[in-house]
Scaffold this motif. Structure first.
Motif, PDB file in Angstrom:
ATOM      1  N   HIS A 190      -4.337  60.198   4.309  1.00 19.92           N
ATOM      2  CA  HIS A 190      -5.783  60.365   4.439  1.00 19.92           C
ATOM      3  C   HIS A 190      -6.464  60.361   3.073  1.00 19.92           C
ATOM      4  O   HIS A 190      -7.531  59.742   2.895  1.00 19.92           O
ATOM      5  N   GLU A 191      -5.868  61.017   2.122  1.00 15.51           N
ATOM      6  CA  GLU A 191      -6.442  61.035   0.777  1.00 15.51           C
ATOM      7  C   GLU A 191      -6.508  59.627   0.184  1.00 15.51           C
ATOM      8  O   GLU A 191      -7.485  59.259  -0.480  1.00 15.51           O
ATOM      9  N   ASP A 192      -5.486  58.840   0.456  1.00 19.65           N
ATOM     10  CA  ASP A 192      -5.479  57.475  -0.065  1.00 19.65           C
ATOM     11  C   ASP A 192      -6.557  56.627   0.597  1.00 19.65           C
ATOM     12  O   ASP A 192      -7.210  55.816  -0.069  1.00 19.65           O
ATOM     13  N   ARG A 193      -6.797  56.850   1.889  1.00 25.48           N
ATOM     14  CA  ARG A 193      -7.839  56.072   2.567  1.00 25.48           C
ATOM     15  C   ARG A 193      -9.229  56.491   2.096  1.00 25.48           C
ATOM     16  O   ARG A 193     -10.131  55.652   1.967  1.00 25.48           O
ATOM     17  N   VAL A 194      -9.416  57.766   1.834  1.00 21.82           N
ATOM     18  CA  VAL A 194     -10.700  58.214   1.290  1.00 21.82           C
ATOM     19  C   VAL A 194     -10.956  57.549  -0.056  1.00 21.82           C
ATOM     20  O   VAL A 194     -12.078  57.103  -0.358  1.00 21.82           O
ATOM     21  N   ARG A 195      -9.934  57.434  -0.860  1.00 24.61           N
ATOM     22  CA  ARG A 195     -10.085  56.777  -2.162  1.00 24.61           C
ATOM     23  C   ARG A 195     -10.418  55.293  -1.996  1.00 24.61           C
ATOM     24  O   ARG A 195     -11.271  54.754  -2.692  1.00 24.61           O
ATOM     25  N   GLN A 196      -9.758  54.638  -1.037  1.00 24.94           N
ATOM     26  CA  GLN A 196     -10.024  53.218  -0.828  1.00 24.94           C
ATOM     27  C   GLN A 196     -11.459  52.973  -0.360  1.00 24.94           C
ATOM     28  O   GLN A 196     -12.137  52.043  -0.833  1.00 24.94           O
ATOM     29  N   TYR A 197     -11.947  53.809   0.549  1.00 29.23           N
ATOM     30  CA  TYR A 197     -13.327  53.632   1.022  1.00 29.23           C
ATOM     31  C   TYR A 197     -14.356  53.978  -0.051  1.00 29.23           C
ATOM     32  O   TYR A 197     -15.460  53.432  -0.057  1.00 29.23           O
ATOM     33  N   SER A 198     -13.984  54.879  -0.942  1.00 29.73           N
ATOM     34  CA  SER A 198     -14.924  55.225  -2.024  1.00 29.73           C
ATOM     35  C   SER A 198     -15.137  54.054  -2.978  1.00 29.73           C
ATOM     36  O   SER A 198     -16.171  53.984  -3.665  1.00 29.73           O
ATOM     37  N   GLU A 199     -14.189  53.134  -3.006  1.00 29.48           N
ATOM     38  CA  GLU A 199     -14.336  51.958  -3.871  1.00 29.48           C
ATOM     39  C   GLU A 199     -15.178  50.856  -3.234  1.00 29.48           C
ATOM     40  O   GLU A 199     -15.465  49.843  -3.876  1.00 29.48           O
ATOM     41  N   VAL A 200     -15.562  51.023  -1.982  1.00 28.96           N
ATOM     42  CA  VAL A 200     -16.410  50.043  -1.297  1.00 28.96           C
ATOM     43  C   VAL A 200     -17.863  50.442  -1.534  1.00 28.96           C
ATOM     44  O   VAL A 200     -18.382  51.385  -0.928  1.00 28.96           O
ATOM     45  N   SER A 201     -18.549  49.750  -2.421  1.00 32.22           N
ATOM     46  CA  SER A 201     -19.939  50.067  -2.780  1.00 32.22           C
ATOM     47  C   SER A 201     -20.897  49.372  -1.810  1.00 32.22           C
ATOM     48  O   SER A 201     -21.674  48.487  -2.199  1.00 32.22           O
ATOM     49  N   LEU A 202     -20.848  49.791  -0.583  1.00 33.46           N
ATOM     50  CA  LEU A 202     -21.648  49.117   0.447  1.00 33.46           C
ATOM     51  C   LEU A 202     -23.120  49.487   0.348  1.00 33.46           C
ATOM     52  O   LEU A 202     -23.993  48.611   0.504  1.00 33.46           O
ATOM     53  N   GLU A 203     -23.444  50.752   0.075  1.00 32.54           N
ATOM     54  CA  GLU A 203     -24.842  51.183   0.054  1.00 32.54           C
ATOM     55  C   GLU A 203     -25.649  50.430  -0.995  1.00 32.54           C
ATOM     56  O   GLU A 203     -26.776  49.971  -0.730  1.00 32.54           O
ATOM     57  N   GLY A 204     -25.082  50.310  -2.201  1.00 33.97           N
ATOM     58  CA  GLY A 204     -25.816  49.600  -3.259  1.00 33.97           C
ATOM     59  C   GLY A 204     -26.037  48.138  -2.900  1.00 33.97           C
ATOM     60  O   GLY A 204     -27.110  47.579  -3.168  1.00 33.97           O
ATOM     61  N   GLU A 205     -25.050  47.499  -2.258  1.00 35.23           N
ATOM     62  CA  GLU A 205     -25.194  46.104  -1.859  1.00 35.23           C
ATOM     63  C   GLU A 205     -26.271  45.938  -0.783  1.00 35.23           C
ATOM     64  O   GLU A 205     -27.041  44.975  -0.801  1.00 35.23           O
ATOM     65  N   LEU A 206     -26.333  46.876   0.151  1.00 35.97           N
ATOM     66  CA  LEU A 206     -27.355  46.802   1.198  1.00 35.97           C
ATOM     67  C   LEU A 206     -28.758  46.886   0.595  1.00 35.97           C
ATOM     68  O   LEU A 206     -29.671  46.132   0.987  1.00 35.97           O
ATOM     69  N   LEU A 207     -28.930  47.794  -0.346  1.00 33.95           N
ATOM     70  CA  LEU A 207     -30.241  47.954  -0.970  1.00 33.95           C
ATOM     71  C   LEU A 207     -30.592  46.763  -1.843  1.00 33.95           C
ATOM     72  O   LEU A 207     -31.735  46.280  -1.863  1.00 33.95           O
ATOM     73  N   GLU A 208     -29.592  46.243  -2.540  1.00 37.58           N
ATOM     74  CA  GLU A 208     -29.844  45.129  -3.461  1.00 37.58           C
ATOM     75  C   GLU A 208     -30.127  43.821  -2.722  1.00 37.58           C
ATOM     76  O   GLU A 208     -30.983  43.031  -3.155  1.00 37.58           O
ATOM     77  N   LYS A 209     -29.448  43.586  -1.613  1.00 35.72           N
ATOM     78  CA  LYS A 209     -29.606  42.323  -0.891  1.00 35.72           C
ATOM     79  C   LYS A 209     -30.757  42.340   0.115  1.00 35.72           C
ATOM     80  O   LYS A 209     -30.968  41.369   0.842  1.00 35.72           O
ATOM     81  N   GLY A 210     -31.533  43.438   0.158  1.00 31.21           N
ATOM     82  CA  GLY A 210     -32.733  43.468   0.997  1.00 31.21           C
ATOM     83  C   GLY A 210     -32.487  43.750   2.474  1.00 31.21           C
ATOM     84  O   GLY A 210     -33.338  43.416   3.316  1.00 31.21           O
ATOM     85  N   TRP A 211     -31.375  44.375   2.790  1.00 33.33           N
ATOM     86  CA  TRP A 211     -31.080  44.636   4.194  1.00 33.33           C
ATOM     87  C   TRP A 211     -31.979  45.718   4.793  1.00 33.33           C
ATOM     88  O   TRP A 211     -32.126  45.807   6.017  1.00 33.33           O
ATOM     89  N   CYS A 212     -32.592  46.531   3.965  1.00 31.96           N
ATOM     90  CA  CYS A 212     -33.467  47.584   4.484  1.00 31.96           C
ATOM     91  C   CYS A 212     -34.708  47.008   5.151  1.00 31.96           C
ATOM     92  O   CYS A 212     -35.332  47.665   6.001  1.00 31.96           O
ATOM     93  N   THR A 213     -35.070  45.796   4.795  1.00 29.76           N
ATOM     94  CA  THR A 213     -36.217  45.136   5.431  1.00 29.76           C
ATOM     95  C   THR A 213     -35.805  44.034   6.398  1.00 29.76           C
ATOM     96  O   THR A 213     -36.631  43.593   7.204  1.00 29.76           O
TER      97      THR A 213
END
Length: 471
Positions: free
Chosen positions: A365-388
């Motif tokens: 579980h600790e290893d999976r938490v680390r792997q998901y923490s490396e997925v910068s999805l929130e910044g990509e959503l904001l940068e690519k305009g998905w909020c609109t």
């Protein structure tokens, strides 16, 4: 006179005397009546015997072995030969003129109708009743044998030796079928045969399409999908994605997505074989809608519960490719699939971070938490305009499209909340949809329907509205 008066001492004695005389007279009348009726019957019977050869005569037919002698025997047999002999039954039957009755029959005169009636005689009725009773007794005695036989069959079926004797080993069945020119194939043998046929230079496009359809059915089983990869079938599927025939591209993407669904072994081999790059290329180039639908299905199967692939997807511009596809889609089918894909990726990351497992006790579980923490999805959503982009899906008239959009908007709210509040069109759409679904819910409640599909959509709207209004 005096003697008579003295003999009848009282009125009661007189009444008794009168009564006795009346009774005596009644008995006398009844007796005379019986004699008269008996005389009439005797005369009628004599008339019948005397006039037995007339049209209304009654003839008794004797059995052949009981044939009578005498001088008139031949004449009677010749006359009886032309008569119609009635067959008596247990019920009374009316005798017609010229009909004869068998010996032993019971004949009577119906005084109400004046017609003669016949039925079986007492001896015949007794004989028939005895035969019927014997038949029932013999049938009743045979019934107990049936349960005994059934119990015997059950005991034989429960006997292990008896069960084993009814079935044959698989190898023996194969030999028997081989003699009949029948072939029994395992799933692995079928997969090998299909791959050989697909790679054959003699196979036509139609045959390859049918083979891909059969493969798609087989790879839903986890073991079959892994066996297909070990046989080199994964490369065959990936080659189909590069085909110039759109039909082969569609079927290949379908097989690939079905093989990777909930199958981490196939997901890893697909990433190592370069499947992600091929899928993104298929989405970025001009393709028919049906091809892109199957390619999106394969991409979602490859990304689900696989943080390494999600990170690679983002680093290779996957969200940019999806945003261009979202803007180009006018029907909303691809938009809905993309919004669902984003919702799944965000929900997975939140779920793994909120799981109450002790990292010290669960290293995986600790290893999976680390792997998901490396997925910068929130910044990509904001940068690519998905909020609109995602709010545009609320304009659709399809309830399913609106539901998927609301789920994605709620998942993206921690990242896109400021953009939501500044988007006046989003707030207006939510207020309009809120009133619309409120009326639908009230209409369903009037009809007695609670917790309906429209209630769930209304709850999603309220939840998003609360988030936007909260400080």
């Amino acid at each position: 006179m005096k003697n008579h008066v003295s003999f009848l001492r009282s009125p009661s004695d007189f009444n008794k005397t009168v009564t006795m005389k009346l009774i005596s007279s009644s008995v006398t009348v009844a007796f005379l009546t019986c004699i008269t009726v008996a005389s009439l019957l005797l005369l009628h019977c004599r008339h019948v015997v005397a006039d037995r050869r007339s049209d209304s005569s009654l003839t008794v037919v004797e059995n052949a072995e009981e044939g009578g002698g005498g001088a008139g025997g031949d004449e009677e047999e010749e006359a009886n030969f032309n008569l119609e002999v009635i067959q008596p039954t247990e019920q009374w039957q009316t005798l017609k003129p010229g009909q004869a009755v068998p010996a032993g029959s019971h004949v009577k005169l119906n005084l109400q109708t004046g017609q003669r009636e016949v039925r079986l005689g007492e001896e015949q009725l007794k004989y028939r009743t005895q035969n019927h009773r014997r038949g029932e007794e013999s049938h009743s005695f045979s019934i107990p044998d049936e349960p005994k036989q059934a119990m015997k069959n059950i005991k034989e079926d429960l006997n292990p030796d008896s069960v084993a004797s009814k079935y044959h080993p698989l190898e023996e069945l194969k030999r028997d079928m081989a003699q009949l020119d029948l072939l029994v194939e395992t799933d692995g043998q079928i997969l090998r045969r299909l791959l050989d046929q697909f790679n054959s230079s003699n196979s036509t496009t139609e045959q390859r399409l049918n083979i891909l359809l059969e493969l798609e059915y087989l790879v839903h089983q986890v073991d079959n999908a892994q066996t297909l990869c070990s046989m080199g079938g994964l490369q065959v599927i990936l080659d189909g994605l590069n085909s110039s025939d759109f039909r082969l591209q569609e079927r290949s993407a379908f097989v690939l997505g079905s093989a990777m669904a909930s199958n981490p072994v196939v997901q890893v081999k697909a990433v190592e074989s370069g499947a992600l790059q091929l899928l993104l290329t298929a989405l970025a180039t001009t393709q028919p809608l049906r091809v892109k639908k199957k390619v999106l299905f394969a991409v979602a199967a490859l990304l689900r519960h696989f943080p390494y692939t999600q990170r690679t997807f983002l680093s290779h511009g996957g969200l940019q490719v999806l945003s261009e596809l979202f803007r180009a889609d006018g029907g909303g089918v691809l938009r809905t699939r993309i919004a669902t894909m984003l919702y799944d990726m965000i929900s997975e990351k939140e779920l793994i971070s909120q799981t109450g497992l002790d990292p010290a006790l669960d290293a995986a579980h600790e290893d999976r938490v680390r792997q998901y923490s490396e997925v910068s999805l929130e910044g990509e959503l904001l940068e690519k305009g998905w909020c609109t982009l995602v709010p545009q899906l609320l304009v659709s008239t399809e309830h399913d499209y609106r539901e998927k959009a609301l789920q994605a908007l709620l998942a993206m709210a921690p990242t896109c909340l400021d953009q939501y509040r500044s988007d006046s069109s989003l707030l207006g759409s939510l207020l309009s949809l809120r009133e619309q679904y409120k009326e639908m819910v009230q209409s369903e409640m009037i009809l007695g329907e609670e917790n309906s599909y429209f209630t769930e959509i209304a709850e999603l709207i309220d939840a998003l509205h609360v988030k936007m209004k909260s400080p």
